[in-house]
Design a protein around this motif. Structure first.
Motif, PDB file in Angstrom:
ATOM      1  N   ARG A 108       2.446   5.022  -0.120  1.00 22.21           N
ATOM      2  CA  ARG A 108       2.156   3.762   0.567  1.00 22.21           C
ATOM      3  C   ARG A 108       3.164   2.689   0.191  1.00 22.21           C
ATOM      4  NH1 ARG A 108      -4.400   4.244  -0.249  1.00 22.21           N
ATOM      5  NH2 ARG A 108      -4.852   5.220   1.775  1.00 22.21           N
ATOM      6  N   GLN A 132       0.274   6.759   7.606  1.00 26.46           N
ATOM      7  CA  GLN A 132      -0.778   6.003   6.937  1.00 26.46           C
ATOM      8  C   GLN A 132      -2.149   6.635   7.183  1.00 26.46           C
ATOM      9  OE1 GLN A 132       0.038   2.150   8.681  1.00 26.46           O
ATOM     10  NE2 GLN A 132       1.116   1.431   6.850  1.00 26.46           N
ATOM     11  N   ILE A 155       6.289   3.394   2.169  1.00 25.49           N
ATOM     12  CA  ILE A 155       6.111   2.970   3.560  1.00 25.49           C
ATOM     13  C   ILE A 155       6.298   1.458   3.679  1.00 25.49           C
ATOM     14  CG2 ILE A 155       4.383   2.683   5.396  1.00 25.49           C
ATOM     15  CD1 ILE A 155       3.279   5.408   4.649  1.00 25.49           C
ATOM     16  N   LYS A 156       5.741   0.726   2.720  1.00 22.59           N
ATOM     17  CA  LYS A 156       5.887  -0.728   2.726  1.00 22.59           C
ATOM     18  C   LYS A 156       7.349  -1.132   2.611  1.00 22.59           C
ATOM     19  CE  LYS A 156       4.160  -4.908   0.449  1.00 22.59           C
ATOM     20  NZ  LYS A 156       3.317  -5.448  -0.655  1.00 22.59           N
TER      21      LYS A 156
END
Length: 219
Positions: free
Chosen positions: A201, A112, A204-205
């Motif tokens: 992102r 991140q 990743i979530k």
């Protein structure tokens, strides 16, 4: 079945479940990492192309700088443009290095931070690159101007330069990380890699949600 046998069976089942979850998590992260690499793939190639073009432009300007060294206006303008171009080349090269180093198998917090750093460099490279716009008209100023047209030429040059400077400053102030979340700034950043960052992102979530949902409750 005795209590000890039941506990032993439960322990074996728990160990198998843990192994299965670890395998599933590794497969998910492997798939997501591959998706991230694909999403950044064409951007990586684009960054390298821009770096090559920027270096080529600087070489051409450098040779012209030597050839027209007796024209002070051209020398100053070309020097400034080479400086801005070098900054952009460095920015695109840093973006390339960050893109190839992003690894979903590493710590999510580190990934991140990498994505946030990449977004910041993209925005900074974009906004600073526009500041060279007012310099370009001076690149074409002849060394000697006819007396009859000199005044009109410099008036036009001044008007064009002022307009370009106003637009460049306006763009510099509007192109920020905060504004990259929407509007035309978002579209510009998306074209430079913002879409790939958003996909990463999102991946990743997904991994975080999977880890949270699949973590078994301990008896």
């Amino acid at each position: 079945m005795s209590s000890d046998e039941f506990q032993q069976l439960w322990k074996q089942y728990d160990e198998k479940l843990q192994r299965s979850l670890r395998v599933n998590q590794q497969l998910l992260e492997s798939i997501q990492h591959r998706k991230v690499r694909v999403s950044f793939g064409w951007q990586i190639a684009f960054k390298l192309m821009v770096v090559g073009l920027g270096i080529g432009c600087n070489v051409v300007l450098g040779s012209l700088l030597w050839h027209f060294h007796d024209n002070p206006v051209f020398v100053v303008a070309a020097g400034l443009i080479i400086g801005f171009m070098s900054f952009a080349v460095a920015g695109y090269f840093m973006q390339f290095l960050l893109m190839v180093s992003i690894n979903m198998s590493k710590n999510i917090l580190d990934t991140q931070k990498q994505l946030a750093g990449l977004e910041a460099i993209i925005v900074r490279t974009l906004r600073v690159s526009f500041l060279q716009a007012p310099v370009w008209p001076f690149l074409f100023v002849p060394r000697v101007l006819p007396a009859a047209t000199a005044t009109r030429y410099w008036v036009i040059e001044a008007v064009v330069t002022i307009l370009l400077a106003a637009v460049a400053i306006w763009l510099y102030r509007r192109i920020t990380v905060r504004n990259a979340a929407g509007g035309w700034v978002k579209k510009m950043v998306d074209n430079e890699g913002g879409k790939s960052i958003a996909r990463a992102r999102a991946f990743i979530k997904e991994v975080e949600e999977y880890r949270r949902d699949e973590t078994p409750a301990r008896p």
